[in-house]
Scaffold this active site. Sequence first.
Site, short mmCIF file in Angstrom:
data_model
loop_
_atom_site.label_atom_id
_atom_site.label_comp_id
_atom_site.label_asym_id
_atom_site.label_seq_id
_atom_site.Cartn_x
_atom_site.Cartn_y
_atom_site.Cartn_z
CG HIS A 1 -0.26 0.40 2.47
ND1 HIS A 1 -0.12 1.88 3.03
CD2 HIS A 1 0.58 -0.33 3.44
CE1 HIS A 1 0.60 1.89 4.03
NE2 HIS A 1 0.84 0.57 4.35
CB CYS A 2 1.36 4.27 -1.43
SG CYS A 2 0.07 4.41 -2.75
CB ALA A 3 -1.18 8.13 0.48
N GLY B 1 -3.16 3.96 -2.27
CA GLY B 1 -3.43 2.67 -2.97
C GLY B 1 -3.50 2.50 -4.50
CB THR C 1 -0.32 0.76 -4.46
OG1 THR C 1 -0.01 1.01 -2.91
CG2 THR C 1 -0.96 -0.77 -4.30
#
Length: 257
Positions: free
Chosen positions: A129-131, A133, A137
């Site tokens: 994940h990132c912030a 997604g 991601t």
Amino acid sequence: MPLLNLRDVAEGAGTPVRSGMLLRSAQPHRLTAADTDRLADLLGGQLEGLRLVADLRSEAELAGDDWALLTDLGVRVTRLGTSGSPADLSALPPGIDLGDLYVLMLDHRTAWFASVVAEIADGLPALVHCAAGKDRTGLVVALILDLVGVDHEAIVRDYAATVTHLPQIMTMLGLTTPPPAASPLATPPPVALSPVALSPAASVSVAGAVSGLLDAPEAAIRTFLTALDARGGAERLLTAHGLTEGHVQRLRAALVG
């Protein structure tokens, strides 16, 4: 708010990968037991089977130990976005299209993508994940799927599945105001690329400089995949930047057999 944009890459988009091996999501927001129950369902009822959370957020985006409910169960959370990531790009050309931004990320942070894919290869079953997604991601997942031989149309469907989650993601990240329209008479300067400029967590002013940043347009991932093909595909590109054949073999064995 529940864990947003959470899904098994194997489901919903028609990707021929094994269920319960590669999950993706947006960042956690007050993670609850209900969220961990949803994760367990995606893992065949065994949350303890999750070996890795690959967190692609930059240092500026981190919000303490927001995966504490998983780390308490022994799940390894690895912060992979703190150096060398696409968030380190210094500036954007004015008015850049999201697909072109993805290609810029691919060309200038290839070693970072290779290192993330290697970490995931060694940590399956994994969640990435990132912030939001969506961007970091989405590209990591696209590279993995290309590497294991998944058809590009399935990769596009997986990327575009984020669209239905964007309204809630915008609320979670505090982005409820559309970016202001740029004056057609103005020539904007290059925009500094902050760590959150790679996801819908970008500031409104930066988001306005990238066409499609607050969306998940199929055209953007198609541009990325076309560029990836032109560079020889994910395996050729990433193994030239640190990914090993062992990583490739482990990914293929785990995801497609």
